[in-house]
Design a protein around this motif. Structure first.
Motif, mmCIF file in Angstrom:
data_model
loop_
_atom_site.group_PDB
_atom_site.id
_atom_site.type_symbol
_atom_site.label_atom_id
_atom_site.label_comp_id
_atom_site.label_asym_id
_atom_site.label_seq_id
_atom_site.Cartn_x
_atom_site.Cartn_y
_atom_site.Cartn_z
ATOM 1 N N LEU A 79 -37.076 30.433 13.176
ATOM 2 C CA LEU A 79 -38.210 29.784 12.542
ATOM 3 C C LEU A 79 -38.688 30.691 11.414
ATOM 4 O O LEU A 79 -38.666 31.914 11.549
ATOM 5 N N SER A 80 -39.083 30.093 10.307
ATOM 6 C CA SER A 80 -39.569 30.904 9.194
ATOM 7 C C SER A 80 -40.737 30.211 8.504
ATOM 8 O O SER A 80 -40.981 29.018 8.693
ATOM 9 N N ASN A 81 -41.439 30.982 7.714
ATOM 10 C CA ASN A 81 -42.561 30.498 6.926
ATOM 11 C C ASN A 81 -42.156 30.621 5.466
ATOM 12 O O ASN A 81 -42.225 31.697 4.875
ATOM 13 N N THR A 82 -41.679 29.522 4.907
ATOM 14 C CA THR A 82 -41.248 29.521 3.502
ATOM 15 C C THR A 82 -42.277 28.729 2.694
ATOM 16 O O THR A 82 -43.312 29.259 2.317
ATOM 17 N N SER A 83 -42.003 27.458 2.467
ATOM 18 C CA SER A 83 -43.015 26.600 1.857
ATOM 19 C C SER A 83 -43.916 26.020 2.945
ATOM 20 O O SER A 83 -44.976 25.483 2.676
ATOM 21 N N ALA A 84 -43.453 26.123 4.182
ATOM 22 C CA ALA A 84 -44.175 25.701 5.385
ATOM 23 C C ALA A 84 -43.328 26.177 6.566
ATOM 24 O O ALA A 84 -42.348 26.896 6.376
ATOM 25 N N LEU A 85 -43.682 25.754 7.764
ATOM 26 C CA LEU A 85 -42.866 26.083 8.925
ATOM 27 C C LEU A 85 -41.500 25.430 8.779
ATOM 28 O O LEU A 85 -41.396 24.252 8.439
ATOM 29 N N LYS A 86 -40.445 26.201 9.044
ATOM 30 C CA LYS A 86 -39.078 25.733 8.823
ATOM 31 C C LYS A 86 -38.167 26.254 9.928
ATOM 32 O O LYS A 86 -38.355 27.357 10.426
ATOM 33 N N VAL A 87 -37.174 25.440 10.303
ATOM 34 C CA VAL A 87 -36.128 25.895 11.202
ATOM 35 C C VAL A 87 -34.869 26.146 10.385
ATOM 36 O O VAL A 87 -34.601 25.441 9.404
ATOM 37 N N GLY A 88 -34.104 27.156 10.760
ATOM 38 C CA GLY A 88 -32.876 27.453 10.029
ATOM 39 C C GLY A 88 -31.868 28.155 10.920
ATOM 40 O O GLY A 88 -32.164 28.512 12.072
ATOM 41 N N ILE A 89 -30.673 28.353 10.389
ATOM 42 C CA ILE A 89 -29.604 29.031 11.118
ATOM 43 C C ILE A 89 -28.910 30.007 10.179
ATOM 44 O O ILE A 89 -28.927 29.836 8.952
ATOM 45 N N THR A 90 -28.286 31.016 10.758
ATOM 46 C CA THR A 90 -27.508 31.934 9.945
ATOM 47 C C THR A 90 -26.574 32.755 10.833
ATOM 48 O O THR A 90 -26.827 32.911 12.030
ATOM 49 N N ARG A 91 -25.504 33.245 10.240
ATOM 50 C CA ARG A 91 -24.565 34.104 10.947
ATOM 51 C C ARG A 91 -25.258 35.405 11.359
ATOM 52 O O ARG A 91 -26.157 35.879 10.664
ATOM 53 N N TYR A 92 -24.828 35.986 12.444
ATOM 54 C CA TYR A 92 -25.512 37.151 13.015
ATOM 55 C C TYR A 92 -25.569 38.340 12.070
ATOM 56 O O TYR A 92 -26.431 39.216 12.214
ATOM 57 N N THR A 93 -24.671 38.390 11.090
ATOM 58 C CA THR A 93 -24.661 39.507 10.145
ATOM 59 C C THR A 93 -25.623 39.308 8.978
ATOM 60 O O THR A 93 -25.772 40.206 8.151
ATOM 61 N N GLN A 94 -26.267 38.141 8.897
ATOM 62 C CA GLN A 94 -27.022 37.796 7.690
ATOM 63 C C GLN A 94 -28.538 37.901 7.820
ATOM 64 O O GLN A 94 -29.273 37.354 6.992
ATOM 65 N N LEU A 95 -28.998 38.579 8.858
ATOM 66 C CA LEU A 95 -30.434 38.820 8.962
ATOM 67 C C LEU A 95 -30.734 40.255 8.529
ATOM 68 O O LEU A 95 -30.004 41.166 8.922
ATOM 69 N N PRO A 96 -31.770 40.490 7.707
ATOM 70 C CA PRO A 96 -32.753 39.519 7.221
ATOM 71 C C PRO A 96 -32.399 38.879 5.878
ATOM 72 O O PRO A 96 -33.240 38.219 5.267
ATOM 73 N N THR A 97 -31.164 39.081 5.406
ATOM 74 C CA THR A 97 -30.785 38.594 4.069
ATOM 75 C C THR A 97 -31.069 37.115 3.891
ATOM 76 O O THR A 97 -31.591 36.685 2.850
ATOM 77 N N ARG A 98 -30.703 36.315 4.896
ATOM 78 C CA ARG A 98 -30.904 34.872 4.797
ATOM 79 C C ARG A 98 -32.370 34.531 4.588
ATOM 80 O O ARG A 98 -32.717 33.664 3.794
ATOM 81 N N TRP A 99 -33.242 35.231 5.321
ATOM 82 C CA TRP A 99 -34.670 34.960 5.180
ATOM 83 C C TRP A 99 -35.169 35.318 3.783
ATOM 84 O O TRP A 99 -35.956 34.586 3.179
ATOM 85 N N ILE A 100 -34.707 36.439 3.284
ATOM 86 C CA ILE A 100 -35.118 36.864 1.933
ATOM 87 C C ILE A 100 -34.623 35.865 0.899
ATOM 88 O O ILE A 100 -35.366 35.481 -0.017
ATOM 89 N N ASP A 101 -33.367 35.439 1.016
ATOM 90 C CA ASP A 101 -32.800 34.493 0.052
ATOM 91 C C ASP A 101 -33.596 33.197 -0.015
ATOM 92 O O ASP A 101 -33.630 32.524 -1.053
ATOM 93 N N GLN A 102 -34.222 32.826 1.089
ATOM 94 C CA GLN A 102 -34.993 31.586 1.132
ATOM 95 C C GLN A 102 -36.457 31.783 0.752
ATOM 96 O O GLN A 102 -37.218 30.822 0.702
ATOM 97 N N GLY A 103 -36.844 33.020 0.524
ATOM 98 C CA GLY A 103 -38.232 33.279 0.131
ATOM 99 C C GLY A 103 -39.216 33.225 1.278
ATOM 100 O O GLY A 103 -40.417 32.998 1.073
#
Length: 274
Positions: free
Chosen positions: A112-136
């Motif tokens: 779960l993340s807070n981008t433009s609002a509450l959001k659900v997402g998925i990512t490969r285990y090697t991509q945290l926190p990169t995925r979150w940063i890429d999404q703002g």
């Protein structure tokens, strides 16, 4: 920066600290962007695009930097990457089975993340926190760890019936959201999909889904000024993007003249000058 740099773009590299640190890959070089905030920066597209896979010149970029033939043949460009619940590896029809083994048949996180609002997402285990940063995202919380990309997609689809699975990039770029108690949200959402998770576990095995008890990750971006009105720069329409760099969030550079999504223009050859 006393001299200009020239090369093909790829998505910005980042590292999580008190403030996210950003580097812009330009060919084989990297430009540290944080020290340039508040300064004049000019990006000029030469008109050339080179496929990020085969290196051949292409008139148009497909799937974030590929030529058309590579887009059609590479597993990383298949539709199941966008919709992992449609994974067809088990059917023996994966475009590149070894790539699938290395990238899809490996642990993934549901978050779960807070981008433009509450959001659900998925990512490969090697991509945290990169995925979150890429999404703002300004906050993020991994709530489940699952065995494969397909399982993560199935779980995301279930949770997405209640919360968004997309980011409103315009809202994201206008500022930082009010904090959300993501742990509380997880406690509310996961019981709602308990039956679906049980079905997935029955199909894929008892070790298919692991519940996590993690801390919320807070992310702060190097932004002096957020835009009040969003105007987008586009290298396909204007070869020169120039202005005062006022901040960076997600994969966007925020100029006083407008914003540009760097990831969108992967494989575009540019000249960068201060």
């Amino acid at each position: 920066m006393s001299t200009s740099m020239q090369g093909t773009l790829s998505k910005m590299k980042s590292s999580l600290g008190e403030v996210v640190d950003y580097y812009l890959p330009i060919g084989d070089q990297q430009l540290h962007l944080n020290p340039l905030i508040g300064k004049q920066l000019t990006l000029t597209h030469t008109g050339n695009i080179f496929c990020c896979s085969c290196g051949k010149k292409t008139k148009k970029s497909y799937s974030q930097g590929h030529c058309f033939p590579c887009m059609k043949k590479l597993a990383s460009c298949d539709m199941c990457i966008m919709k992992p619940e449609t994974c067809h590896y088990a059917k023996g029809t994966c475009r590149e089975p070894q790539w699938g083994e290395d990238n899809c048949m490996v642990p993934h996180y549901v978050y779960l993340s807070n981008t433009s609002a509450l959001k659900v997402g998925i990512t490969r285990y090697t991509q945290l926190p990169t995925r979150w940063i890429d999404q703002g995202a300004t906050q993020a919380l991994a709530v489940l760890k699952v065995k494969t990309r397909q399982i993560s997609g199935l779980v995301e689809v279930a949770i997405a019936e209640m919360v968004a699975d997309k980011t409103n990039w315009r809202t994201m770029l206008k500022g930082n959201n009010v904090d959300i108690d993501l742990q509380q949200q997880a406690q509310l959402l996961l019981p709602e999909v308990k039956q679906r998770l049980a079905e997935i576990t029955a199909e894929f095995g008892e070790d298919a889904i692991e519940y996590l008890d993690n801390d919320i990750v807070d992310i702060h971006y190097p932004v002096d000024h957020f835009p009040t009105k969003i105007a987008s720069h586009n290298f396909d329409k204007e070869p020169v993007v120039s202005g005062i760099l006022e901040g960076i969030k997600g994969q966007y550079l925020l100029f006083d003249t407008g914003v540009i999504n760097i990831r969108k223009f992967s494989s575009y050859e540019i000249i960068v000058a201060e």
